[in-house]
Write an enzyme that holds these catalytic residues in place. Structure first.
Site, PDB file in Angstrom:
ATOM      1  N   LYS A  38       0.843  -1.206   0.000  1.00  0.00           N
ATOM      2  CA  LYS A  38       0.000   0.000   0.000  1.00  0.00           C
ATOM      3  C   LYS A  38       0.878   1.257   0.000  1.00  0.00           C
ATOM      4  O   LYS A  38       2.083   1.176   0.298  1.00  0.00           O
ATOM      5  CB  LYS A  38      -0.932  -0.017   1.214  1.00  0.00           C
ATOM      6  CG  LYS A  38      -0.234  -0.033   2.569  1.00  0.00           C
ATOM      7  CD  LYS A  38      -1.193  -0.443   3.685  1.00  0.00           C
ATOM      8  CE  LYS A  38      -0.481  -0.456   5.026  1.00  0.00           C
ATOM      9  NZ  LYS A  38      -1.284  -1.127   6.067  1.00  0.00           N
ATOM     10  N   TYR A 268      15.996  30.676   7.614  1.00  0.00           N
ATOM     11  CA  TYR A 268      14.797  31.359   8.122  1.00  0.00           C
ATOM     12  C   TYR A 268      14.786  31.405   9.653  1.00  0.00           C
ATOM     13  O   TYR A 268      15.146  30.432  10.315  1.00  0.00           O
ATOM     14  CB  TYR A 268      13.534  30.596   7.693  1.00  0.00           C
ATOM     15  CG  TYR A 268      13.219  30.664   6.221  1.00  0.00           C
ATOM     16  CD1 TYR A 268      13.013  31.886   5.593  1.00  0.00           C
ATOM     17  CD2 TYR A 268      13.082  29.501   5.477  1.00  0.00           C
ATOM     18  CE1 TYR A 268      12.697  31.934   4.233  1.00  0.00           C
ATOM     19  CE2 TYR A 268      12.759  29.539   4.130  1.00  0.00           C
ATOM     20  CZ  TYR A 268      12.569  30.758   3.511  1.00  0.00           C
ATOM     21  OH  TYR A 268      12.255  30.797   2.179  1.00  0.00           O
TER      22      TYR A 268
HETATM   23  C1  LIG Z   1      -0.568  -1.937   6.905  1.00  0.00           C
HETATM   24  C2  LIG Z   1      -1.115  -3.253   7.329  1.00  0.00           C
HETATM   25  C3  LIG Z   1      -0.273  -4.355   7.503  1.00  0.00           C
HETATM   26  C4  LIG Z   1       1.237  -4.250   7.458  1.00  0.00           C
HETATM   27  O1  LIG Z   1       1.704  -3.758   8.692  1.00  0.00           O
HETATM   28  P1  LIG Z   1       3.268  -3.746   9.021  1.00  0.00           P
HETATM   29  O2  LIG Z   1       3.334  -3.288  10.415  1.00  0.00           O
HETATM   30  O3  LIG Z   1       3.881  -2.782   8.062  1.00  0.00           O
HETATM   31  O4  LIG Z   1       3.734  -5.139   8.797  1.00  0.00           O
HETATM   32  C5  LIG Z   1      -0.845  -5.585   7.746  1.00  0.00           C
HETATM   33  N1  LIG Z   1      -2.184  -5.722   7.852  1.00  0.00           N
HETATM   34  C6  LIG Z   1      -3.019  -4.680   7.728  1.00  0.00           C
HETATM   35  C7  LIG Z   1      -4.476  -4.894   7.872  1.00  0.00           C
HETATM   36  C8  LIG Z   1      -2.511  -3.407   7.487  1.00  0.00           C
HETATM   37  O5  LIG Z   1      -3.352  -2.367   7.385  1.00  0.00           O
END
Ligand SMILES: *Cc1c(COP(=O)(O)O)cnc(C)c1O
Length: 371
Positions: A38, A268
């Site tokens: 993602k 700045y």
């Molecule tokens: C983002 C997510 C993961 C991955 O989590 P990590 O801590 O990066 O391994 C797994 N399951 C779900 C439902 C997520 O939203």
């Protein structure tokens, strides 16, 4: 122009391979790897990373939304894709067209998808809220099983699995360990209840990165590997059985080097004033590239193997650092802002966040380059 040599992120595919190999040794039984890709692979570029994962034989991917899922299909992914987040019901037929599995939060959502779908059945994994309190069914085993059976009775959806998400699987304290255990027991109780009713779901999964390491369990059909895939820690204060290799290195160049006299103000707000004559380098990255402004007067970057202090406020596209320790630094030299020696987790520690946010925050304007 192939790539602007200003600020870029180098992506190390061999580190991905290493992290997967090491992570696999933590899993038990038939638990299969699902790669969580993602948010453009946590900022690492799905265009670069996902085809490589497919070449490594990965068959399962997870994204946050339909745009990301369609993007993976456009890249030629033919493995399974799960949307872990929300898809509006009006896109039910897109889910079918692209053969995407949708996370289902509750019965009424399944009903809406069921009504909107006209091109076949929407594939579902039912979310079970066992303690994260984010999405999913949140009754006892019996009422959750009732809901799942009601969803299964709908004609335009097909329930292929269920999953839950841990809230504190990364934490080493006793209370968190007990909490995670209870979360596992809750989803397994729903599974048992369904089996007692003659319903056996194909795919029940509950491990995230941390879960697969600290709470590995062969009853989870999948381990949803996210942060460790990218070489960062779920919780940097909790050691892993192996040292993950950071996949991203953020680099930029020095655009100018000059001496400034004692009493000279930098950047700045004049928050830094030289207390002696120093050599100053300007570096071509800023907060618009995703390099946190909170590192102003705090962070360090590496130039020619030497740590150099960031001085003054980080600007939108540039910042300054003290390179007095370097004899031969000049415009065009490369600065490493984070990667291996200073990791994204280190940056997160300095800025009060987590490594996830640092890598996800690297801006779109920063080219990702495969190394
Ligand atoms: C983002 C997510 C993961 C991955 O989590 P990590 O801590 O990066 O391994 C797994 N399951 C779900 C439902 C997520 O939203």
């Amino acid at each position: 122009m192939n790539c602007l040599r200003r600020c870029w992120a180098e992506i190390d595919l061999s580190a991905i391979k290493y992290n997967i190999e090491q992570y696999r040794t933590c899993l038990k039984g038939g638990t299969e790897l699902l790669c969580v890709v993602k948010a453009n692979c946590y900022g690492h570029s799905d265009k670069i990373v996902v085809p490589y994962l497919e070449r490594l034989g990965i068959k399962w991917f997870a994204v946050s939304n339909l745009i990301e899922a369609e993007h993976l299909r456009a890249l030629g992914v033919d493995g399974e894709i799960i949307i872990l987040g929300y898809t509006p019901e009006e896109n039910a037929d897109d889910l079918i067209r692209y053969n995407i599995i949708q996370a289902c939060t509750e019965y009424t959502y399944a009903q809406k998808l069921n009504e909107s779908a006209s091109a076949g059945r929407v594939r579902l994994h039912i979310a079970i809220d066992t303690g994260m309190t984010r999405i999913g069914l949140h009754g006892d085993a019996k009422t959750d099983a009732d809901d799942i059976q009601k969803i299964m009775a709908l004609g335009n959806v097909s329930v292929e699995g269920m999953f839950t998400h841990y809230a504190v699987a990364d934490c080493a304290d006793e209370d968190s360990i007990a909490y995670t255990k209870a979360q596992t027991e809750k989803i397994l109780a729903v599974d048992e209840e369904l089996k007692g009713r003659g319903v056996s779901l194909k795919c029940v999964h509950f491990l995230n990165s941390a879960g697969g390491v600290y709470h590995t369990n062969e009853k989870s059909a999948l381990a949803r590997l996210g942060i460790i895939l990218y070489g960062l820690y779920p919780d940097p204060s909790n050691p892993l059985p192996f040292e993950p290799k950071p996949v991203m290195q953020l680099k930029a160049v020095v655009s100018q080097v000059k001496y400034i006299e004692a009493g000279t103000d930098v950047s700045y707000g004049r928050t830094f004033t030289a207390d002696k004559r120093i050599k100053l380098a300007t570096v071509t990255a800023g907060y618009a590239d995703g390099f946190p402004r909170a590192l102003s007067n705090k962070g360090e970057v590496i130039i020619k193997g030497t740590r150099c202090k960031i001085v003054g406020r980080i600007c939108m596209d540039q910042f300054m650092c003290d390179v007095s320790a370097l004899d031969d630094v000049q415009a065009g030299d490369v600065a490493t802002l984070f990667g291996r020696e200073i990791t994204a987790d280190d940056i997160a520690g300095l800025t009060g966040t987590i490594g996830y946010e640092i890598v996800c925050g690297i801006a779109e304007r920063v080219p990702r380059i495969c190394k």
